[in-house]
Scaffold this active site. Structure first.
Site, PDB file in Angstrom:
ATOM      1  N   LYS A 257       4.624   9.029 -30.728  1.00 16.53           N
ATOM      2  CA  LYS A 257       4.522   8.148 -29.566  1.00 16.53           C
ATOM      3  C   LYS A 257       5.668   8.464 -28.606  1.00 16.53           C
ATOM      4  O   LYS A 257       6.809   8.642 -29.051  1.00 16.53           O
ATOM      5  CB  LYS A 257       4.600   6.687 -30.030  1.00 16.53           C
ATOM      6  CG  LYS A 257       4.357   5.666 -28.926  1.00 16.53           C
ATOM      7  CD  LYS A 257       4.435   4.228 -29.467  1.00 16.53           C
ATOM      8  CE  LYS A 257       4.046   3.204 -28.418  1.00 16.53           C
ATOM      9  NZ  LYS A 257       4.106   1.816 -28.926  1.00 16.53           N
TER      10      LYS A 257
ATOM     11  N   SER B 146       0.040  -1.058 -27.590  1.00 15.22           N
ATOM     12  CA  SER B 146       0.502  -0.023 -26.689  1.00 15.22           C
ATOM     13  C   SER B 146       0.420   1.398 -27.260  1.00 15.22           C
ATOM     14  O   SER B 146       0.444   2.356 -26.491  1.00 15.22           O
ATOM     15  CB  SER B 146       1.950  -0.299 -26.310  1.00 15.22           C
ATOM     16  OG  SER B 146       2.786  -0.159 -27.439  1.00 15.22           O
TER      17      SER B 146
ATOM     18  N   SER C 267       1.341  -3.667 -31.405  1.00 17.06           N
ATOM     19  CA  SER C 267       1.095  -2.366 -30.783  1.00 17.06           C
ATOM     20  C   SER C 267       0.764  -1.223 -31.731  1.00 17.06           C
ATOM     21  O   SER C 267       0.386  -0.139 -31.287  1.00 17.06           O
ATOM     22  CB  SER C 267       2.301  -1.960 -29.936  1.00 17.06           C
ATOM     23  OG  SER C 267       2.268  -2.650 -28.716  1.00 17.06           O
TER      24      SER C 267
END
Lengths: 493, 502, 95
Positions: free
Chosen positions: A78, A158, A182
């Site tokens: 990420k 997210s 997330s």
């Protein structure tokens, strides 16, 4: 090639150790899959060349008999984790072309174990969002589509780039971060496993901060076993993070065995929420039955302050974020606005142009709730509610060992479907956010398909630092659900 | 507190006023590395050299506390006879400034590490007053902005960013500029004794913000009685008063300014003012005037700072003797309170004195130090740490005076010799025949012998006193060079009835 | 709690965010909606409830007083949008 990339992390690990495949072969397959999957926009930065170099180095170590826990295994990261020498954006314009001169502890742990980095995945800007639509680098498309539909859906957020990458077989596993859901929410709506460890289990050093008291890194994987393998390496006791906890990291993979006979599974009654589709509640009931069938004892428990969790979160998280994001001011790194009159103008324009709308909204909320005259009414009250929410869990865990709940109030939704009303978007986290507020570990396991053919997840919540039990229960759900579905690879035809 | 207040009043146009002063002192903690990072605290490094990514507020960086800084804060708290809080919290103070790279300063707001304490200060007239300490807390220092290098740009150096500071806040217990300066001096002495801050105001390791207000006569006593600030005036904060001398000037100026405003029918606005040492005045800091709302909240990157009472007790055991205790001991040893307070103001001076005074009269040692040693240091522009003659050597000189080996006058000459040339005073006395001969009989006998042998010379010298040198030489010969030439000279003058200079 | 345009302007100033005049009103509306929703927290009696200071039971880590960092002015400046001779450069600040 497609069987290479559809392997689980455990399968690939075993194949590499058995010298059936090389890391270069495996990495090459992913690199080309990533190139073909560009329509999904799962990656902000592809690092194919570097990945192959890392793979070659891993193959050399394998040949020399130096085999780390994740030797030669390609992963996606990420883009909130700082990676030395590789651009790190947090999906924001404000970081400009920021290239960290340092490595986050979590990614360093992965590379030390021999893993290979395929690239940096897309996310909601500064991890603020539940649909990956706030990214300055464009939204991510969910590999899944509803039955008889070619409407683009969101991959959750997210960690939407990571969830899409794992779902589309663009990596063996990915890292995510979870502040209010997330990791778990995007995993659920893409049919994958997402684990948020106990707060303090994975170091936050080198992870771009959203809300410091809630942020926690964790793995996003194809299976529960893969999550156990990833967590073992990602987690560590880190002297560079004051909130990292001094508890040794156990071998979660080994602890997976043993079944759940006698395990007490709590069903929190407050998680039956008005307006949640019947199929979600039906799946939840089915999940409880699965566990019961494997010898668990189902007990009803109460978490009375559940409904206050989301508003509490929307005070605490923006408050911390408003302060954490003050360092993005156009002075030391990142974006600086042109043609400014003075220092204040430089701040206001750099930040006004550099932050997207959702981030600005949260900075404003956070600034407001901390400002003179409002601190007690909002921030202080919210931190008291957090104490009450945590107490709820402590009391519930006197009666049970894990909790079972839905992960999301529904399956993946259409791109743009919830962007007009922030509150509607915030409700995506209604089942996941309590876990962050209480600092507990939670995991989402794919458990079935919705009526329109989209994946749904079930969430298990564990006691602090008892990821081992949590993973064992998750394995039981996974086994019973026997979720074998995968999205049609419509993007690479 | 109960001392006559007459000398503490300031006369305005229409009436008399009382000044009330409080202080916030930022003292840089002596440590190798910074409060929350492993970067060096060394002063004067190349720009941005002593900077970690933590100090520069880079993404993903996290603070980890330096145990030494915690210990130093506790040590200082103990030195201020203050309450040590076993649990305190770090808060973020949020504001934007180029030398504040995180966009917030990590400080302690509601729960500081050290609570109430007190400092005793001695004034020239012999009065001693207690200044209450409100609190001491730990915080990060900011970096430095250079504004005068370029017409349009400011340059930011973060070397100082993140160095540990103790902010020490007093109660408004000072009433004159002399008291304010005396307080700062005393505080500086205490932290230097403790080794927690070097007190170097030139390098900015000790900086004071002074809060000044004025009120009608009686307002202060009322405040001390009730604890209510109602009878005090509105205060102005004077920032960064960076020398002892400026404190007195800044307070005087500011108090007179406030009186003028009030007597002219105006009101004092609570504001931050800057002391301009060149103009000798304070002026409003417009940049700080815009509504500041620091949005304090507990730093979520840090947990509460907690430690055991036993750890505090262990630190207490390692505390040195502090100025007040030392002063009391000196007074007991025979010094006047004033002399003692001068000597204890600097730990090095006190240490020097203690060695100097070993086995000799305390008062004599203090006088020797004040009149001879400090006088010469002053003349040469040196400090006590640079003194060229050791305390032991001076102690030997004092002993030689007291056992009459040398006269007081010779002792001064002797000090001049060892001051510039070095050497052991006792050896110098031997080598240069500076010993005072107490046996005047021996000298007189030698003189008589020389006179008897040279009657003609006696007449000559009476006509030409300059010839007395010849007699001295003869007498020295007679005594085998052991007589003190000065003593011989004097005896000759008496015996031959010579005029004073010859 | 309803938030007006002036409040948004004031908060945006505190947060150093240039919010265009045309966005102030809509933002006030959005924030009002959020704060009205958050109002539900007032239902809970929090008297005597301690505020949370740390979510996990963990003692603050202390570091030894060693110099382990620094000497990297070059690395510090590589991402700087305004940098000169190892200084960060900003428009002149007037005190």
């Amino acid at each position: 090639m497609s069987d290479l990339i559809s392997m689980t992390l455990a399968e690939a690990r075993d194949a590499i150790r058995a010298k059936k495949i090389s890391s270069r072969e495996l990495t090459g397959a992913f690199v080309s899959a990533i190139e073909k999957a560009r329509p999904l926009n799962a990656f902000i930065t592809e690092a194919g060349e570097q990945a192959l170099t890392m793979a070659d180095a891993a193959d050399k170590r394998i040949a020399a008999g130096q085999i780390g826990a994740l030797e030669g295994l390609p992963l996606a990261i990420k883009d909130l984790f700082c990676t030395k020498g590789v651009r790190t954006t947090a999906a924001s314009k404000i970081l400009g072309n920021f290239v960290p001169p340092y490595e986050s502890t979590v990614t360093q742990n992965l590379w030390d174990a021999g893993a290979v980095m395929l690239g940096k995945t897309n996310l909601d800007e500064f991890a603020m969002g539940s649909s990956n639509e706030t990214s300055a680098f464009g939204n991510v498309i969910n590999p899944w589509r509803a039955k008889n539909s070619n409407v683009n859906l969101v991959p959750g957020g997210s960690s939407g780039g990571s969830s899409a990458a794992v779902a589309a077989d663009l990596c063996l596993a990915a890292t995510g971060t979870d502040t209010g859901g997330s990791i778990r929410q995007p995993a659920a709506v893409t049919g994958r496993v997402g684990l948020k460890p106990t707060y303090g289990r994975c170091s936050r050093f080198g992870v771009v901060a959203f809300a410091s008291s809630l942020d926690q890194a964790g793995p996003m994987t194809k299976t529960v076993k893969d999550a156990a393998i990833m967590l073992k390496t990602m987690a560590s006791v880190d002297a560079k993070d004051s909130t990292s906890v001094d508890i040794e990291v156990p071998d979660y993979e080994k602890l997976l065995e043993g079944g759940i006979k006698g395990l007490r599974v709590g069903i929190p009654k407050e998680y039956r929420i008005d307006g949640v589709p019947a199929e979600i509640n039906a799946l939840w009931t089915r999940g409880a039955e699965w566990l019961k069938a494997q010898g668990a004892e189902i007990v009803e428990v109460s978490l009375p302050h559940t409904k206050y969790a989301l508003p509490t979160y929307y005070i605490v998280a923006p408050a911390e974020a408003s302060s954490n994001l003050a360092r993005y001011d156009g002075v030391k790194f990142g974006y600086r606005a042109e043609g400014v009159r003075d220092i204040t103008d430089l701040y206001e324009k750099s930040r006004g142009q550099g932050f997207g709308a959702e981030v600005q909204r949260r900075i404003l909320i956070g600034t407001y709730v901390l400002s003179a005259g409002y601190y007690d009414a909002y921030y202080s009250r919210a931190q008291k509610l957090r104490t009450l929410i945590k107490r709820d869990f402590e009391q519930a865990f006197e009666k049970c060992d894990v909790l079972l709940t839905p992960t999301t109030p529904g399956p993946a939704f259409g791109v743009g479907a919830k962007t007009s009303d922030p509150l509607e978007m915030y409700l995506q986290d209604v089942f996941t956010v309590t876990v962050n507020l209480a600092g507990l570990p939670g995991i989402s396991v794919p458990a079935g398909l919705s009526e329109n053919g989209l994946p749904l997840g079930l969430q298990l919540i564990g006691k602090a630092f008892d990821e081992a039990t949590l993973l064992r229960a998750a394995l039981a759900v996974e086994t019973a659900a026997d979720f074998k579905h995968s999205p049609a690879k419509w993007w690479s035809v | 507190m109960n001392a006559p207040i007459k000398n503490k009043l300031l006369k305005g146009e229409t009436s008399e006023w009382e000044i009330v002063i409080g202080m916030e002192v930022h003292a840089q903690i002596l440590s190798q590395s910074k409060l929350f990072s492993g970067a060096s605290t060394t002063f004067g490094a190349e720009p941005n050299n002593n900077v970690s990514f933590i100090d520069a507020g880079f993404p993903g960086m996290l603070p980890v506390i330096n145990e030494k800084c915690v210990e130093q804060a506790v040590r200082t708290g103990l030195g201020l006879k203050a309450k040590i809080n076993l649990r305190s919290l770090f808060d973020r103070k949020n504001y934007f400034y180029p030398d504040l790279p995180q966009g917030y300063q990590i400080s302690q707001y509601k729960d500081p590490i050290v609570g109430e304490g007190e400092v005793l200060i001695d004034l020239k007239d012999g009065e001693s007053i207690k200044v209450g300490i409100e609190r001491l807390h730990l915080e990060q220092d900011a970096g430095k902005s250079l504004h005068d290098q370029h017409p349009d740009h400011s340059f930011v150096d973060l070397n100082r960013s993140g160095i540990a500071l103790m902010e020490i806040v007093t109660k408004p217990h000072m009433r004159t500029s002399e008291e304010a300066a005396a307080f700062l001096k005393k505080l500086r002495a205490i932290v230097r004794y403790l080794g927690t801050c070097d007190g170097n105001m030139d390098e900015g390791s000790m900086r004071a913000d002074v809060n000044v207000s004025v009120c009608r006569v009686g307002g202060y006593d009322e405040f001390r009685k009730t604890g209510s600030f109602k009878t005090l005036g509105t205060r102005c904060e004077i920032k960064n008063v960076n020398s002892m001398r400026f404190i007195a000037q800044a307070v005087e100026y500011e108090a007179r300014r406030q009186i003028e405003v009030i007597e002219g029918g105006g009101t004092i606005a609570q504001e931050t003012r800057l002391y301009d040492s060149k103009l000798g005045e304070t002026r409003s800091m417009r940049s700080k005037e815009e509504a500041h709302d620091y949005r304090y909240f507990p730093d979520p990157d840090l947990l509460p700072l907690e430690f055991e009472q036993s750890w505090v007790d262990a630190i207490a055991k390692t505390l040195p003797e502090l100025p007040d205790e030392k002063k009391a001991r000196f007074v007991k040893g025979g010094l006047s309170p004033y002399d003692a307070s001068v000597l204890v103001a600097e730990r090095e001076l006190a240490d020097y004195y203690e060695e100097l005074a070993k086995g000799v009269d305390a008062k004599a040692a203090a006088n020797w130090l004040n009149n001879e040693i400090l006088g010469r240091l002053n003349r040469d522009g040196l400090s006590i740490t640079d003194v060229p003659v050791s305390a032991a050597a001076n102690n030997a000189i004092i002993q030689m005076i007291s056992d009459q080996t040398i006269s007081g006058k010779i002792a001064k000459d002797l000090l001049d010799i060892v001051w510039t040339e070095g050497g052991d005073p006792r050896q110098v006395v031997e080598a240069r025949g500076m010993k005072q001969v107490t046996d005047t009989g021996a000298i007189d006998a030698a003189i008589e012998a020389v006179i008897a042998a040279n009657p003609d010379k006696v007449e000559e010298v009476k006509a030409k006193p300059k010839l007395s040198a010849w007699f001295v030489g003869q007498v020295m010969k007679q005594t085998g060079g052991k007589a003190n030439p000065v003593a011989v000279n004097a005896a000759l003058k008496t015996r031959l009835n010579l005029p004073d200079e010859g | 709690m309803s938030v007006d345009k002036d409040t948004v302007r004031r908060i945006a100033k505190l947060a150093r965010l240039a919010v265009p005049e045309s966005r102030l009103e809509p933002m006030a509306g959005e924030l009002s909606g959020i704060f009205q929703w958050v109002e539900m927290l007032c239902e809970v009696n929090v008297e005597g409830v301690p505020t949370m200071t740390s979510v996990v039971a963990q003692k603050l880590k202390w570091r030894k007083d060693d110099v382990t960092d620094g000497n990297q002015a070059d690395a510090l400046m590589i991402n700087a949008p305004g940098g000169e001779d190892h200084f960060f450069v900003v428009p002149k600040v007037v005190e």
